[in-house]
Write a protein that holds these residues in place. Structure first.
Motif, PDB file in Angstrom:
ATOM      1  N   LEU A   1      46.064 -52.616 -49.997  1.00  0.00           N
ATOM      2  CA  LEU A   1      45.382 -52.413 -48.721  1.00  0.00           C
ATOM      3  C   LEU A   1      44.914 -50.969 -48.566  1.00  0.00           C
ATOM      4  N   PHE A   2      45.755 -50.013 -48.950  1.00  0.00           N
ATOM      5  CA  PHE A   2      45.367 -48.603 -48.913  1.00  0.00           C
ATOM      6  C   PHE A   2      44.158 -48.370 -49.813  1.00  0.00           C
TER       7      PHE A   2
ATOM      8  N   PHE B   1      52.088 -40.450 -50.500  1.00  0.00           N
ATOM      9  CA  PHE B   1      50.802 -40.232 -51.152  1.00  0.00           C
ATOM     10  C   PHE B   1      49.655 -40.626 -50.222  1.00  0.00           C
ATOM     11  N   MET B   2      49.791 -41.759 -49.527  1.00  0.00           N
ATOM     12  CA  MET B   2      48.739 -42.205 -48.625  1.00  0.00           C
ATOM     13  C   MET B   2      48.503 -41.191 -47.513  1.00  0.00           C
ATOM     14  N   SER B   3      49.573 -40.653 -46.922  1.00  0.00           N
ATOM     15  CA  SER B   3      49.422 -39.667 -45.859  1.00  0.00           C
ATOM     16  C   SER B   3      48.702 -38.428 -46.360  1.00  0.00           C
ATOM     17  N   THR B   4      49.101 -37.944 -47.529  1.00  0.00           N
ATOM     18  CA  THR B   4      48.474 -36.747 -48.084  1.00  0.00           C
ATOM     19  C   THR B   4      47.019 -37.005 -48.410  1.00  0.00           C
ATOM     20  N   TRP B   5      46.745 -38.127 -49.048  1.00  0.00           N
ATOM     21  CA  TRP B   5      45.368 -38.467 -49.429  1.00  0.00           C
ATOM     22  C   TRP B   5      44.473 -38.565 -48.186  1.00  0.00           C
ATOM     23  N   CYS B   6      45.014 -39.115 -47.112  1.00  0.00           N
ATOM     24  CA  CYS B   6      44.224 -39.354 -45.906  1.00  0.00           C
ATOM     25  C   CYS B   6      44.170 -38.147 -44.970  1.00  0.00           C
ATOM     26  N   GLY B   7      44.610 -36.977 -45.453  1.00  0.00           N
ATOM     27  CA  GLY B   7      44.416 -35.758 -44.683  1.00  0.00           C
ATOM     28  C   GLY B   7      45.571 -35.305 -43.839  1.00  0.00           C
ATOM     29  N   ASP B   8      46.767 -35.871 -44.030  1.00  0.00           N
ATOM     30  CA  ASP B   8      47.937 -35.427 -43.274  1.00  0.00           C
ATOM     31  C   ASP B   8      49.044 -35.022 -44.255  1.00  0.00           C
ATOM     32  N   PRO B   9      48.842 -33.913 -44.990  1.00  0.00           N
ATOM     33  CA  PRO B   9      49.831 -33.516 -45.989  1.00  0.00           C
ATOM     34  C   PRO B   9      51.175 -33.106 -45.396  1.00  0.00           C
ATOM     35  N   ALA B  10      51.197 -32.647 -44.144  1.00  0.00           N
ATOM     36  CA  ALA B  10      52.479 -32.292 -43.520  1.00  0.00           C
ATOM     37  C   ALA B  10      53.363 -33.535 -43.409  1.00  0.00           C
ATOM     38  N   GLN B  11      52.771 -34.637 -42.977  1.00  0.00           N
ATOM     39  CA  GLN B  11      53.527 -35.884 -42.918  1.00  0.00           C
ATOM     40  C   GLN B  11      53.867 -36.359 -44.319  1.00  0.00           C
TER      41      GLN B  11
ATOM     42  N   GLY C   1      41.074 -49.347 -48.187  1.00  0.00           N
ATOM     43  CA  GLY C   1      40.685 -48.629 -46.983  1.00  0.00           C
ATOM     44  C   GLY C   1      41.333 -49.085 -45.706  1.00  0.00           C
ATOM     45  N   SER C   2      42.264 -50.045 -45.767  1.00  0.00           N
ATOM     46  CA  SER C   2      42.944 -50.548 -44.565  1.00  0.00           C
ATOM     47  C   SER C   2      44.279 -49.842 -44.403  1.00  0.00           C
ATOM     48  N   VAL C   3      44.229 -48.597 -43.935  1.00  0.00           N
ATOM     49  CA  VAL C   3      45.424 -47.755 -43.887  1.00  0.00           C
ATOM     50  C   VAL C   3      46.467 -48.305 -42.914  1.00  0.00           C
ATOM     51  N   ALA C   4      46.033 -48.767 -41.744  1.00  0.00           N
ATOM     52  CA  ALA C   4      46.984 -49.284 -40.755  1.00  0.00           C
ATOM     53  C   ALA C   4      47.727 -50.511 -41.295  1.00  0.00           C
ATOM     54  N   LEU C   5      46.998 -51.420 -41.932  1.00  0.00           N
ATOM     55  CA  LEU C   5      47.642 -52.597 -42.512  1.00  0.00           C
ATOM     56  C   LEU C   5      48.535 -52.209 -43.684  1.00  0.00           C
ATOM     57  N   ALA C   6      48.120 -51.185 -44.421  1.00  0.00           N
ATOM     58  CA  ALA C   6      48.940 -50.717 -45.540  1.00  0.00           C
ATOM     59  C   ALA C   6      50.279 -50.202 -45.047  1.00  0.00           C
ATOM     60  N   GLU C   7      50.259 -49.413 -43.993  1.00  0.00           N
ATOM     61  CA  GLU C   7      51.514 -48.875 -43.467  1.00  0.00           C
ATOM     62  C   GLU C   7      52.410 -49.992 -42.944  1.00  0.00           C
ATOM     63  N   ARG C   8      51.806 -51.032 -42.381  1.00  0.00           N
ATOM     64  CA  ARG C   8      52.597 -52.177 -41.930  1.00  0.00           C
ATOM     65  C   ARG C   8      53.298 -52.848 -43.116  1.00  0.00           C
ATOM     66  N   SER C   9      52.582 -52.973 -44.224  1.00  0.00           N
ATOM     67  CA  SER C   9      53.194 -53.565 -45.418  1.00  0.00           C
ATOM     68  C   SER C   9      54.300 -52.672 -45.969  1.00  0.00           C
ATOM     69  N   PHE C  10      54.063 -51.357 -45.973  1.00  0.00           N
ATOM     70  CA  PHE C  10      55.094 -50.443 -46.454  1.00  0.00           C
ATOM     71  C   PHE C  10      56.336 -50.500 -45.562  1.00  0.00           C
ATOM     72  N   THR C  11      56.121 -50.649 -44.265  1.00  0.00           N
ATOM     73  CA  THR C  11      57.252 -50.782 -43.342  1.00  0.00           C
ATOM     74  C   THR C  11      58.058 -52.035 -43.661  1.00  0.00           C
ATOM     75  N   ASN C  12      57.364 -53.143 -43.919  1.00  0.00           N
ATOM     76  CA  ASN C  12      58.054 -54.376 -44.307  1.00  0.00           C
ATOM     77  C   ASN C  12      58.805 -54.199 -45.626  1.00  0.00           C
ATOM     78  N   ALA C  13      58.176 -53.483 -46.574  1.00  0.00           N
ATOM     79  CA  ALA C  13      58.832 -53.258 -47.864  1.00  0.00           C
ATOM     80  C   ALA C  13      60.115 -52.450 -47.687  1.00  0.00           C
ATOM     81  N   ARG C  14      60.071 -51.403 -46.865  1.00  0.00           N
ATOM     82  CA  ARG C  14      61.274 -50.596 -46.633  1.00  0.00           C
ATOM     83  C   ARG C  14      62.358 -51.423 -45.937  1.00  0.00           C
ATOM     84  N   ARG C  15      61.937 -52.248 -44.984  1.00  0.00           N
ATOM     85  CA  ARG C  15      62.906 -53.081 -44.243  1.00  0.00           C
ATOM     86  C   ARG C  15      63.642 -54.027 -45.197  1.00  0.00           C
TER      87      ARG C  15
END
Length: 395
Positions: A163-164, A202-212, A167-181
């Motif tokens: 998904l990342f 990696f997704m956060s850094t790639w998408c412009g939020d390297p602090a996160q 280009g579907s970053v929001a859906l990607a994070e939802r999947s990652f949340t499920n994976a961690r759970r």
């Protein structure tokens, strides 16, 4: 040493690429911000912020600017990732307790192999199988639950990555949340680290939020160390390096890269590593080092590392190799080697198939196309012409 200012990068997000393309078309039309803004019924300040991806354009603005600049729908198409609501289809899949894990494992293996070449087509099927498998966990014998939970977590991780990449970053994070759970339920320390580091960080850094991205990498690093897998620890440490590089923190980046190299050299597994770790080896570390050096404004050193990656990387990893070839071309452009950069882009074009390239990599091709055109060197004209045809076929 202070933090280096963040370099605007059209590859980061669909908004950034839209802004870069808008700016290129405005300049090609010979219009200043103050000249174009009234034609679009906006202020020149807002127009400037849209070009810098500091503001997301609204649908009516996108329609107007596409018409005014004669983009023939190209700007509207670039805006689709952030103007269309991301949804996933729900497929009617059911699994039996005794066959859930092998069925899911077989599907994961097929999808993962195809995903490396950007040819995976079973995203919805993968998500549906993961959800169907989770529905039968309580009916599985207790000693068989952990392997099933691990498979479910891996399926959600893989779907999040796909998904990342699309280009579907929001859906990607939802999947990652499920994976961690699910990984937490399985007490799978390695998967927790893998999802948090090489995926979410990696997704956060790639998408412009390297602090996160740095925060996520360091949180994952403790899980990686507890897992006892040095190769995984090296991978997660490299994600911290990527984040530090994007923030201009050269010393911390170098420390993390050196730590990753040490961890990888000391890796002595008792058995085979998980399949999802195969993507990280000495060649991949060289590629990530090159990306870091490029982000830190050291293009000549970046070229050396990226060439090392290109010469030693397994051919199966088409996406990674293509991305690093395009980064090598960008580094060559920064050193003024326009013809060499064009040749590197040609190699990347020879390496990929139009019908399998993912939106994230298309954005990278668009980004390098903008930069090649901006250099104004006639020596790159044939490559930009080829890029135009290639990008048009991709979309």
């Amino acid at each position: 040493m202070g933090v280096a200012p963040h370099r605007f990068d059209p590859r980061e997000t669909a908004e950034a690429l839209f802004g870069a393309e808008l700016r290129a078309r405005r300049k090609a039309a010979g219009l200043s911000l103050r000249q174009l803004a009234p034609l679009l019924l906006v202020s020149h300040d807002l127009l400037a912020r849209i070009e810098k991806a500091e503001r997301r354009p609204q649908p009516d603005f996108i329609d107007r600017v596409d018409h005014v600049l004669g983009a023939d729908g190209d700007l509207r198409q670039l805006a689709e990732p952030f103007t269309q609501v991301a949804r996933q289809r729900t497929l009617p899949i059911s699994l039996e307790p005794d066959s859930a894990e092998p069925s899911l494992r077989d599907l994961i293996a097929d999808v993962r192999a195809a995903d490396h070449t950007m040819a995976a087509r079973q995203l919805d099927e993968l998500v549906a199988h993961a959800n169907a498998a989770e529905a039968v966990v309580s009916r599985v014998e207790e000693d068989e639950r952990t392997p099933l939970l691990r498979a479910i977590a891996e399926a959600h991780q893989l779907s999040g990555w796909m998904l990342f990449d699309r280009g579907s970053v929001a859906l990607a994070e939802r999947s990652f949340t499920n994976a961690r759970r699910i990984a937490n339920r399985a007490d799978a320390l390695d998967l927790i680290a893998f999802v948090g580091g090489p995926n979410s960080s990696f997704m956060s850094t790639w998408c412009g939020d390297p602090a996160q991205g740095a925060e996520q990498a360091y949180a994952s690093l403790s899980w990686a160390r507890r897992s006892g897998n040095r190769r995984l620890t090296a991978f997660v440490t490299t994600m911290a390096a990527r984040a530090h590089a994007r923030m201009g923190e050269a010393a911390l980046c170098k420390q993390m890269l050196d730590d990753a190299e040490t961890e990888l050299s000391r890796h002595r597994p008792d058995g085979p590593d998980p399949v999802w770790l195969e993507v990280f080896d000495d060649a991949a570390l060289a590629g990530h080092r090159g990306s870091c050096l490029l982000a830190l404004g050291q293009p000549r050193q970046a070229i050396e590392s990226l060439r090392e990656q290109d010469s030693t990387s397994p051919t199966v990893f088409v996406r990674n190799r293509t991305i690093w070839q395009l980064e090598q071309a960008e580094a060559q452009l920064r050193t003024g080697e326009h013809d060499v950069a064009a040749a590197t882009v040609e190699q990347a074009l020879d390496y990929v198939a139009v019908d399998s390239i993912t939106p994230r990599v298309v954005r990278m091709f668009r980004s390098i196309d903008l930069k090649l055109r901006a250099c104004g060197d006639p020596a790159v004209a044939a490559t930009t012409d080829r890029l135009e045809v290639f990008i048009g076929a991709c979309v």
